[in-house]
Design an enzyme around this catalytic site. Sequence first.
Site, PDB file in Angstrom:
ATOM      1  N   CYS A 342     -22.114 -34.144  43.110  1.00 22.46           N
ATOM      2  CA  CYS A 342     -21.948 -35.107  44.208  1.00 22.46           C
ATOM      3  C   CYS A 342     -23.122 -35.180  45.173  1.00 22.46           C
ATOM      4  O   CYS A 342     -23.481 -36.299  45.606  1.00 22.46           O
ATOM      5  CB  CYS A 342     -20.636 -34.864  44.942  1.00 22.46           C
ATOM      6  N   ARG A 371     -21.484 -22.683  37.292  1.00 21.30           N
ATOM      7  CA  ARG A 371     -20.700 -21.936  38.283  1.00 21.30           C
ATOM      8  C   ARG A 371     -20.499 -20.520  37.773  1.00 21.30           C
ATOM      9  O   ARG A 371     -20.101 -20.327  36.617  1.00 21.30           O
ATOM     10  CB  ARG A 371     -19.349 -22.617  38.514  1.00 21.30           C
ATOM     11  N   GLN A 389     -19.357 -32.312  33.437  1.00 18.90           N
ATOM     12  CA  GLN A 389     -18.301 -33.083  34.077  1.00 18.90           C
ATOM     13  C   GLN A 389     -18.526 -34.572  33.876  1.00 18.90           C
ATOM     14  O   GLN A 389     -19.652 -35.055  33.978  1.00 18.90           O
ATOM     15  CB  GLN A 389     -18.256 -32.786  35.577  1.00 18.90           C
ATOM     16  N   ASP A 391     -18.330 -37.128  35.755  1.00 25.71           N
ATOM     17  CA  ASP A 391     -18.248 -37.187  37.206  1.00 25.71           C
ATOM     18  C   ASP A 391     -18.505 -38.598  37.713  1.00 25.71           C
ATOM     19  O   ASP A 391     -19.520 -39.212  37.369  1.00 25.71           O
ATOM     20  CB  ASP A 391     -19.302 -36.247  37.796  1.00 25.71           C
ATOM     21  N   HIS A 393     -18.507 -40.960  41.395  1.00 30.56           N
ATOM     22  CA  HIS A 393     -18.403 -41.023  42.852  1.00 30.56           C
ATOM     23  C   HIS A 393     -18.421 -42.491  43.245  1.00 30.56           C
ATOM     24  O   HIS A 393     -19.329 -43.236  42.862  1.00 30.56           O
ATOM     25  CB  HIS A 393     -19.524 -40.231  43.517  1.00 30.56           C
ATOM     26  N   LYS A 473      -6.194 -35.100  48.195  1.00 28.46           N
ATOM     27  CA  LYS A 473      -6.527 -35.369  46.793  1.00 28.46           C
ATOM     28  C   LYS A 473      -5.267 -35.530  45.956  1.00 28.46           C
ATOM     29  O   LYS A 473      -4.162 -35.138  46.354  1.00 28.46           O
ATOM     30  CB  LYS A 473      -7.379 -34.243  46.204  1.00 28.46           C
ATOM     31  N   HIS A 519     -14.314 -38.838  45.115  1.00 27.57           N
ATOM     32  CA  HIS A 519     -14.729 -38.024  43.971  1.00 27.57           C
ATOM     33  C   HIS A 519     -13.711 -38.204  42.849  1.00 27.57           C
ATOM     34  O   HIS A 519     -12.504 -38.220  43.113  1.00 27.57           O
ATOM     35  CB  HIS A 519     -14.757 -36.541  44.332  1.00 27.57           C
TER      36      HIS A 519
END
Length: 656
Positions: A342, A371, A389, A391, A393, A473, A519
């Site tokens: 992000c 991670r 991911q 991902d 946004h 979320k 997100h």
Amino acid sequence: MPITVTLPDGSARELPEGSTGADLAASIGPRLARDAVAVSVGGSLADLFAPLPDGSSVSVITAASPEGRDVLRHSTAHVMAQAVTRLWPGARYAIGPAIEDGFYYDFELPGGGHFSEEDLPRIEAAMREIIREDQRFVREEHARLDGLQLFSSQPYKREIIEGVGGEATVSTYRNVGADGEDGWVDLCRGPHVPATGRLGHFKLTRLAAAYWRGDESKQQLQRIYGTAWESEAALKEHLERVAEAERRDHRRLGAELDLFHFPPEIGSGLAVFHPKGGMVRKLMEDYARSEHEANGYQFVFTPHLAKSTLFEISGHLGFYKENMYPPMEMEGATYYPKPMNCPMHILIYKSRQRSYKELPLRLFELGTVYRFERSGVLNGLLRVRGMTQDDSHIFCAREQLEAELESLLAFVLKLLRRFGMTEFEAELSTRPEKFIGTVEEWDRAEEALRASLVAAGIPYKVAEGEGAFYAPKIDVHVRDAIGRRWQVSTIQVDFQNPQRFDMEYVGADNGRHRPFMVHRALFGSVERFFAILLEHYAGALPTWLVPVQAVVLPVSEAHEAYAGEVVRSLRGEGLRAEAGEADETLGARIRRAKLEKVPYVLVVGDDDVAAGTVGVNKRSSERPERGVAIADLIERIRTDASDTAGLVPEAGDKPL
């Protein structure tokens, strides 16, 4: 003087003063009295034999309910700890909670001793002896100092009590035998079943190591896991489900199907995908890319590491540093492998001034992040240290938020259905006690998320106060073919980063406005979703997603050239096909291909060479077909792998 309690249906029931939950259950009916294990009083669980307060709202908790199973499991954990201390006098016991489908208890054996797998049947036998004794669970309250004295030989219990405020009391449960003599005692909030005789449908399942309070700097303990149920039939069904889950374990399937592995030379939690696994990933990712492109997303690509200043602004170094890999010092700057995509997507947004006409701006990346997960929580592809991911946004204006979230959730569910997921649940996490932003912003975001769930028509529950400090979320959960629940997609409305990065757009009024940021990870990570799919389908992935859709087996070496022609014909039509060699018996080769979960096993012999046909052994059928024309076969495979047939099960259908 009688008391009055209110039942879940709103009706009132009058009972004699001092009546308990057991009395209430008996007044309703003998079956409820037999099945009851606890009561809920004003929303809090209590023991069945505790007196009921006048005017309270009460519901009877039965053994087969989720709350009742927790009571059974926690009570069984107490019995297990009692059995261990009988077999190993001087054993120290730590905590023993109920968990999903079971329970555990942590121990330190005297003299540095260790449990072995052979000890589990001994412990089970001692537990059954305690259950036959039908010991009562008796709740007691103690002043803090008295509690410390009671557990003078149990350091883990003492540490828990020492964390309690000085004026507070602590509760214990003592197991009292039929002779009235005091028995084993444990520190516990409860509730418990009335007596150990109510238990018995259990099995101890495995041993593990565990640090006290999950802290690697503290004493390492030994953990015994078990499961407990309300009936022998429920226990048997669970054990069969566990056995089926083991059969479907993606780590085993990954090796058997030659999909991926974790080389120790690379490091724990870092997978490499073999050609067949790589093909499955490519198919997953290609579909994700095409659908995102069709739905107005723009593709971006970002580096694998960045300067520390980026993660300072985003807050990752302040809130997430322990899960990040160590920094690298280069040319006077500090770099970190990225744990999230992000911050870099925000920089793309900020690369130039944005107008309201560009919003909503939807950015998409299959971005690899790193991670540092602790070794004890790594679990195949389900929990890794390097992951990709899918991902997205989304940056939108305030007035666009509701419509964008509704559209976004519908998009998520559509893509999950494409992979054969049909049973959905969701969790809406709301404003915590400590939060940033205004209450108005939170209320608007929460209501927008709630409205999107209602529009999608999927069941959901609200997790009050469980949102991150910066955003509410939605977590979307799916149920797989054997009923397990998996958390996959997340949609999160972010107030924090637009402020941290001073994000703006120029509105229709020519004024500067702050965008909302959403997100969204659809798979969660490609690796984790890959594992879920493997287990959901027991390795037999849908025809559109398998690495090899057809394998062509010649009856003998004389038919190998024709088998090659068939493969070329299939590949020429965009299908994924391979030819096998006539290096062992035909039956053995067919069995091996079916074990490799190939949807179409094709056999060619003399008649097929002459007629231009193939024999078809379909994965899902026991009956082979003979003399199938190549053109018909191609159309059949295409139909099987199409968007409209066998690809997306209708709602409620099982994919297996």
